[in-house]
Design an enzyme around this catalytic site. Structure first.
Site, PDB file in Angstrom:
ATOM      1  N   LYS A 113       0.829  -1.218   0.000  1.00 36.36           N
ATOM      2  CA  LYS A 113       0.000   0.000   0.000  1.00 36.36           C
ATOM      3  C   LYS A 113       0.860   1.263   0.000  1.00 36.36           C
ATOM      4  CE  LYS A 113      -2.296  -0.681   3.844  1.00 36.36           C
ATOM      5  NZ  LYS A 113      -1.681  -1.945   4.267  1.00 36.36           N
ATOM      6  N   ARG A 171      -8.780   1.589  10.196  1.00 33.79           N
ATOM      7  CA  ARG A 171      -8.327   0.216  10.384  1.00 33.79           C
ATOM      8  C   ARG A 171      -9.319  -0.591  11.207  1.00 33.79           C
ATOM      9  NH1 ARG A 171      -2.505   0.803   9.450  1.00 33.79           N
ATOM     10  NH2 ARG A 171      -1.433  -1.199   9.611  1.00 33.79           N
ATOM     11  N   ARG A 209      11.301  -7.735   4.592  1.00 33.50           N
ATOM     12  CA  ARG A 209      11.253  -6.294   4.343  1.00 33.50           C
ATOM     13  C   ARG A 209      12.258  -5.563   5.238  1.00 33.50           C
ATOM     14  NH1 ARG A 209       5.597  -3.014   4.543  1.00 33.50           N
ATOM     15  NH2 ARG A 209       5.696  -3.275   6.811  1.00 33.50           N
ATOM     16  N   ARG A 222      11.881  -3.496  10.875  1.00 31.78           N
ATOM     17  CA  ARG A 222      10.911  -2.951  11.833  1.00 31.78           C
ATOM     18  C   ARG A 222      10.573  -4.012  12.869  1.00 31.78           C
ATOM     19  NH1 ARG A 222       6.082  -0.372   8.215  1.00 31.78           N
ATOM     20  NH2 ARG A 222       4.895  -1.387   9.868  1.00 31.78           N
ATOM     21  N   ARG A 241      -0.134  -9.556  13.691  1.00 34.45           N
ATOM     22  CA  ARG A 241      -0.677  -8.461  12.862  1.00 34.45           C
ATOM     23  C   ARG A 241      -1.715  -9.003  11.881  1.00 34.45           C
ATOM     24  NH1 ARG A 241       4.267  -5.721  10.161  1.00 34.45           N
ATOM     25  NH2 ARG A 241       2.859  -4.097   9.453  1.00 34.45           N
TER      26      ARG A 241
HETATM   27  P1  AMP Z   1       1.550   0.559   8.985  1.00 34.13           P
HETATM   28  O1  AMP Z   1       2.780   1.323   8.700  1.00 34.13           O
HETATM   29  O2  AMP Z   1       0.322   1.118   8.286  1.00 34.13           O
HETATM   30  O3  AMP Z   1       1.707  -0.934   8.776  1.00 34.13           O
HETATM   31  O4  AMP Z   1       1.234   0.755  10.548  1.00 34.13           O
HETATM   32  C1  AMP Z   1       2.158   0.318  11.519  1.00 34.13           C
HETATM   33  C2  AMP Z   1       1.487   0.274  12.874  1.00 34.13           C
HETATM   34  O5  AMP Z   1       1.031   1.584  13.227  1.00 34.13           O
HETATM   35  C3  AMP Z   1       0.241  -0.610  12.980  1.00 34.13           C
HETATM   36  O6  AMP Z   1       0.566  -1.978  13.163  1.00 34.13           O
HETATM   37  C4  AMP Z   1      -0.424   0.016  14.210  1.00 34.13           C
HETATM   38  O7  AMP Z   1       0.243  -0.343  15.389  1.00 34.13           O
HETATM   39  C5  AMP Z   1      -0.178   1.492  13.986  1.00 34.13           C
HETATM   40  N1  AMP Z   1      -1.262   2.081  13.171  1.00 34.13           N
HETATM   41  C6  AMP Z   1      -1.178   2.568  11.900  1.00 34.13           C
HETATM   42  N2  AMP Z   1      -2.366   3.015  11.486  1.00 34.13           N
HETATM   43  C7  AMP Z   1      -3.243   2.793  12.503  1.00 34.13           C
HETATM   44  C8  AMP Z   1      -4.627   3.008  12.678  1.00 34.13           C
HETATM   45  N3  AMP Z   1      -5.395   3.526  11.691  1.00 34.13           N
HETATM   46  N4  AMP Z   1      -5.186   2.667  13.870  1.00 34.13           N
HETATM   47  C9  AMP Z   1      -4.440   2.154  14.853  1.00 34.13           C
HETATM   48  N5  AMP Z   1      -3.138   1.888  14.754  1.00 34.13           N
HETATM   49  C10 AMP Z   1      -2.528   2.200  13.584  1.00 34.13           C
END
Ligand code: AMP
Length: 213
Positions: free
Chosen positions: A13, A88, A127, A160, A171
């Protein structure tokens, strides 16, 4: 264009968001990136978000919703935006719906990137993310010229915390239990478009733009 990207972690994404944001001339708003910037800057928000993120859990809605509501008031988001990683869960989708009603505007589309679990695990566990520019590479599928060094900015590549194998499985559970229900939520509104997340980056970008026409 007011657009949401939805899809499991590792669906690409973030990469596609950059293409689409530049194609449509809209800001790319990634909640994950905003949290990571706050962690890097050691802000209160970063300190709060870190423990949830490292464990692969969602940051509480109260915090995330306010952060997005604030971001959507910035000038650059007034004529369009691309939300990557938000909403989310259904609570966040409801919150966004109300925020858009208050702002007297509506969404144009929700683009879903579809990918099977086994492919997600392969992608995420290899990654690597750059500490400097945040760019991503992959130890096998998109290896940097020098191991551990970012091709773009020569920054240090790291894994990460939430891309470690033990956290990935969690996740995926969080995605199927909490995030996947928003796919049906948006399907019912007629806004949902689904494309496959398998293929070359440019091929997927073309597919995404075609789906949004
Ligand atoms: P991402 O980079 O989108 O994979 O997000 C990494 C982490 O950030 C997720 O696993 C959550 O812990 C947190 N996070 C990102 N977006 C959200 C969201 N909309 N609601 C809650 N936690 C989020």
């Amino acid at each position: 264009m007011r657009l949401i990207l939805v899809g499991p972690p590792g669906a690409g994404k973030g990469t596609q968001a950059l293409h689409l944001a530049s194609h449509f001339g809209i800001p790319h708003i990634s909640t994950g990136d905003i949290f990571r910037l706050n962690i890097k800057g050691e802000t209160d928000l970063g300190k709060l978000a870190k423990s949830y993120m490292d464990a692969g859990n969602l940051v509480p809605d109260s915090v995330t919703n306010e952060m997005v509501a604030d971001r959507l008031t910035h000038d650059d988001a007034q004529s369009g935006f691309l939300l990557d990683g938000y909403p989310r869960n259904v609570g966040q989708a409801d919150f966004l719906k109300e925020a858009l009603v208050k702002a007297d505007t509506t969404l144009d589309a929700v683009l879903e990137f579809a990918l099977a679990n086994e492919e997600i695990i392969k992608r995420l566990s290899g990654r690597r993310t750059c500490r400097g520019c945040g760019g991503v590479s992959h130890v096998i599928f998109n290896a940097p010229k020098t191991a551990g060094i970012c091709d773009l900015c020569q920054g240090e590549l790291y894994q990460r915390e939430d891309d470690k194998e033990e956290v990935i499985a969690h996740r995926l559970d969080v995605y199927s239990e909490q995030t996947a229900p928003i796919i049906d939520y948006y399907r019912k509104t007629g806004l949902l478009k689904t494309i496959s997340a398998i293929g070359e980056v440019n091929e997927i970008a073309d597919r995404a733009i075609a789906a949004l026409k």
